[in-house]
Write a protein that holds these residues in place. Structure first.
Motif, PDB file in Angstrom:
ATOM      1  N   ASP A 147      -8.487  10.178  -0.812  1.00 54.07           N
ATOM      2  CA  ASP A 147      -9.239   9.692  -1.980  1.00 54.07           C
ATOM      3  C   ASP A 147      -8.933   8.227  -2.268  1.00 54.07           C
ATOM      4  O   ASP A 147      -9.742   7.535  -2.884  1.00 54.07           O
ATOM      5  N   ASP A 148      -7.779   7.762  -1.816  1.00 54.15           N
ATOM      6  CA  ASP A 148      -7.407   6.360  -1.999  1.00 54.15           C
ATOM      7  C   ASP A 148      -7.890   5.500  -0.825  1.00 54.15           C
ATOM      8  O   ASP A 148      -7.580   4.318  -0.752  1.00 54.15           O
ATOM      9  N   GLN A 189       2.337   1.746  -3.501  1.00 50.86           N
ATOM     10  CA  GLN A 189       1.315   2.258  -4.421  1.00 50.86           C
ATOM     11  C   GLN A 189       1.060   3.743  -4.165  1.00 50.86           C
ATOM     12  O   GLN A 189       0.969   4.542  -5.090  1.00 50.86           O
ATOM     13  N   MET A 190       0.983   4.112  -2.890  1.00 51.60           N
ATOM     14  CA  MET A 190       0.753   5.518  -2.547  1.00 51.60           C
ATOM     15  C   MET A 190       1.943   6.371  -2.962  1.00 51.60           C
ATOM     16  O   MET A 190       1.769   7.488  -3.457  1.00 51.60           O
ATOM     17  N   ASP A 215       0.843  -1.209   0.000  1.00 53.05           N
ATOM     18  CA  ASP A 215       0.000   0.000   0.000  1.00 53.05           C
ATOM     19  C   ASP A 215       0.873   1.252   0.000  1.00 53.05           C
ATOM     20  O   ASP A 215       0.574   2.224  -0.698  1.00 53.05           O
ATOM     21  N   VAL A 262      -5.126  13.363  -1.979  1.00 55.84           N
ATOM     22  CA  VAL A 262      -4.664  12.181  -2.711  1.00 55.84           C
ATOM     23  C   VAL A 262      -4.733  10.946  -1.821  1.00 55.84           C
ATOM     24  O   VAL A 262      -5.216   9.885  -2.231  1.00 55.84           O
ATOM     25  N   GLN A 272       1.653   7.117  -6.639  1.00 53.75           N
ATOM     26  CA  GLN A 272       0.631   8.137  -6.902  1.00 53.75           C
ATOM     27  C   GLN A 272       1.128   9.526  -6.516  1.00 53.75           C
ATOM     28  O   GLN A 272       0.980  10.478  -7.282  1.00 53.75           O
TER      29      GLN A 272
END
Length: 79
Positions: A62-63, A17-18, A14, A59, A21
């Motif tokens: 929102d995830d 992935q963050m 996680d 950001v 982004q």
């Protein structure tokens, strides 16, 4: 400028992935996680521009994750 955030991101995948982004939105920021810390720290640093806290918070939330800015104030203790 450096900003430190508390998150609920605990899994390495996680966090990776963050990071992808956030780096896509903020390519000039230095961004990393410290998942070993009890607050699951997200650290963001920039030298060239103003750090956009609202956009970073958006950001991450929102995830589907929790994030808050950690205060750099030292609490006053009565002795």
């Amino acid at each position: 400028m450096i900003e430190i955030y508390r998150t609920n991101i605990i899994k390495e995948e996680d966090a990776q992935q963050m990071l992808r982004q956030l780096r896509q939105f903020f390519p000039h920021y230095k961004i990393d996680f410290d998942l070993e810390d009890c607050d699951h720290i997200l650290r963001v640093e920039t030298f060239e521009e103003t750090l956009d806290n609202d956009a970073i918070l958006r950001v991450v939330t929102d995830d589907g994750f929790y994030i808050e800015i950690l205060s750099d104030e030292i609490p006053f203790l009565k002795v």
